[in-house]
Design a protein around this motif. Structure first.
Motif, PDB file in Angstrom:
ATOM      1  N   TYR A  99       3.018 -94.812 -33.759  1.00  0.00           N
ATOM      2  CA  TYR A  99       3.252 -95.465 -32.474  1.00  0.00           C
ATOM      3  C   TYR A  99       3.340 -94.431 -31.357  1.00  0.00           C
ATOM      4  CZ  TYR A  99       4.339 -99.959 -34.761  1.00  0.00           C
ATOM      5  OH  TYR A  99       4.271-101.122 -35.477  1.00  0.00           O
ATOM      6  N   ILE A 102      -0.094 -93.385 -30.451  1.00  0.00           N
ATOM      7  CA  ILE A 102      -0.756 -94.424 -29.660  1.00  0.00           C
ATOM      8  C   ILE A 102      -0.212 -94.441 -28.235  1.00  0.00           C
ATOM      9  CG2 ILE A 102      -0.986 -96.940 -29.390  1.00  0.00           C
ATOM     10  CD1 ILE A 102      -1.045 -97.091 -32.477  1.00  0.00           C
ATOM     11  N   ILE A 104       2.859 -96.201 -27.626  1.00  0.00           N
ATOM     12  CA  ILE A 104       3.668 -97.422 -27.503  1.00  0.00           C
ATOM     13  C   ILE A 104       5.110 -97.061 -27.159  1.00  0.00           C
ATOM     14  CG2 ILE A 104       4.689 -99.305 -28.867  1.00  0.00           C
ATOM     15  CD1 ILE A 104       2.014 -99.587 -30.269  1.00  0.00           C
ATOM     16  N   ASN A 108       5.775-100.325 -22.049  1.00  0.00           N
ATOM     17  CA  ASN A 108       4.420-100.885 -22.105  1.00  0.00           C
ATOM     18  C   ASN A 108       4.195-101.892 -23.224  1.00  0.00           C
ATOM     19  OD1 ASN A 108       4.000 -99.427 -24.491  1.00  0.00           O
ATOM     20  ND2 ASN A 108       2.778 -97.832 -23.519  1.00  0.00           N
ATOM     21  N   THR A 109       5.247-102.217 -23.981  1.00  0.00           N
ATOM     22  CA  THR A 109       5.099-103.182 -25.079  1.00  0.00           C
ATOM     23  C   THR A 109       6.258-104.169 -25.055  1.00  0.00           C
ATOM     24  OG1 THR A 109       3.882-101.590 -26.443  1.00  0.00           O
ATOM     25  CG2 THR A 109       4.910-103.456 -27.574  1.00  0.00           C
ATOM     26  N   ASN A 124       0.779-101.805 -25.626  1.00  0.00           N
ATOM     27  CA  ASN A 124       0.140-100.598 -25.102  1.00  0.00           C
ATOM     28  C   ASN A 124      -0.237-100.764 -23.630  1.00  0.00           C
ATOM     29  OD1 ASN A 124      -0.867 -97.922 -25.513  1.00  0.00           O
ATOM     30  ND2 ASN A 124      -2.942 -98.737 -25.664  1.00  0.00           N
ATOM     31  N   GLY A 178      -4.211-104.917 -27.674  1.00  0.00           N
ATOM     32  CA  GLY A 178      -3.706-103.718 -27.023  1.00  0.00           C
ATOM     33  C   GLY A 178      -4.776-102.716 -26.629  1.00  0.00           C
ATOM     34  N   VAL A 180      -6.189-100.434 -28.170  1.00  0.00           N
ATOM     35  CA  VAL A 180      -5.877 -99.074 -28.602  1.00  0.00           C
ATOM     36  C   VAL A 180      -7.153 -98.381 -29.068  1.00  0.00           C
ATOM     37  CG1 VAL A 180      -4.624 -97.685 -30.302  1.00  0.00           C
ATOM     38  CG2 VAL A 180      -3.515 -99.654 -29.222  1.00  0.00           C
TER      39      VAL A 180
END
Length: 207
Positions: A99, A102, A104, A108-109, A124, A178, A180
């Motif tokens: 995470y 990424i 996260i 943002n989540t 994300n 998201g 990602v």
């Protein structure tokens, strides 16, 4: 109750330390250590999704922000077979690392559930919304967007709510919703969900 929680905290601290020093999984960054430990305690208190602790219909309403990784098993039998709390600790540690890669975080989540069965979310930093169906008897939840239906599970944690998914659904949450682009991190998260029968991974959310 306080004594029980402190005992669990001590036990999970030892387990997490063991996981990080014996090569089981990837160690989280220093900034995520506290979140991982807090979530492991939550996972121990609510380690089983079906037949475990969940929320009533009104319990999930409101706005929830990402707090830490979350992992659990569908049944107590799956939990025991997979190795119990030590496995949860290892999964939470590895999730925290991925995470972090990424990006996260709490800002943002998030997920917001309304009484009219509508939801809005960000993963994300990418917003999406739709409707949801929730079964308070077993904690199963289905998030229906304009393009797909994502099925997951809700459980109570020590700090808030765990929202978790199987490997395929988690990959959808990260990649389709998201957006990602870190494919390696997404694949690693998905692999964790596949690592044991009945495993689910996702987010611990707090208000």
């Amino acid at each position: 109750m306080k004594k029980t929680i402190m005992t669990l905290l001590a036990a999970t601290t030892l387990m997490l330390s063991s996981c990080l020093t014996t090569g089981m999984g990837t160690a989280p960054t220093a900034s995520s250590n506290n979140n991982v430990l807090g979530n492991v305690l939550g996972a121990v208190l609510g380690q089983v999704l079906l037949g475990g602790m969940t929320y009533g219909q009104s319990g999930i309403l409101g706005s929830w922000n990402y707090n830490a990784p979350s992992a659990a098993f569908t049944t107590s039998q799956a939990f025991t077979k997979a190795g119990g709390a030590a496995t949860i600790a290892n999964m939470a540690s590895s999730l925290a690392s991925n995470y972090n890669n990424i990006g996260i975080n709490r800002n943002n989540t998030s997920f917001s559930f309304l009484a009219d069965n509508k939801f809005s979310a960000k993963v994300n930093g990418i917003p999406f919304n739709g409707t949801y169906a929730y079964n308070p008897q077993n904690g199963e939840i289905a998030l229906k967007t304009a393009t797909e239906t994502i099925k997951g599970n809700v459980t109570k944690t020590e700090k808030g709510m765990g929202l978790m998914f199987d490997a395929k659904q988690m990959a959808n949450i990260l990649q389709k919703e998201g957006k990602v682009s870190n494919t390696a991190a997404v694949q690693a998260v998905s692999k964790l969900a596949k690592s044991a029968d009945g495993a689910r991974v996702g987010f611990e959310l707090t208000k």
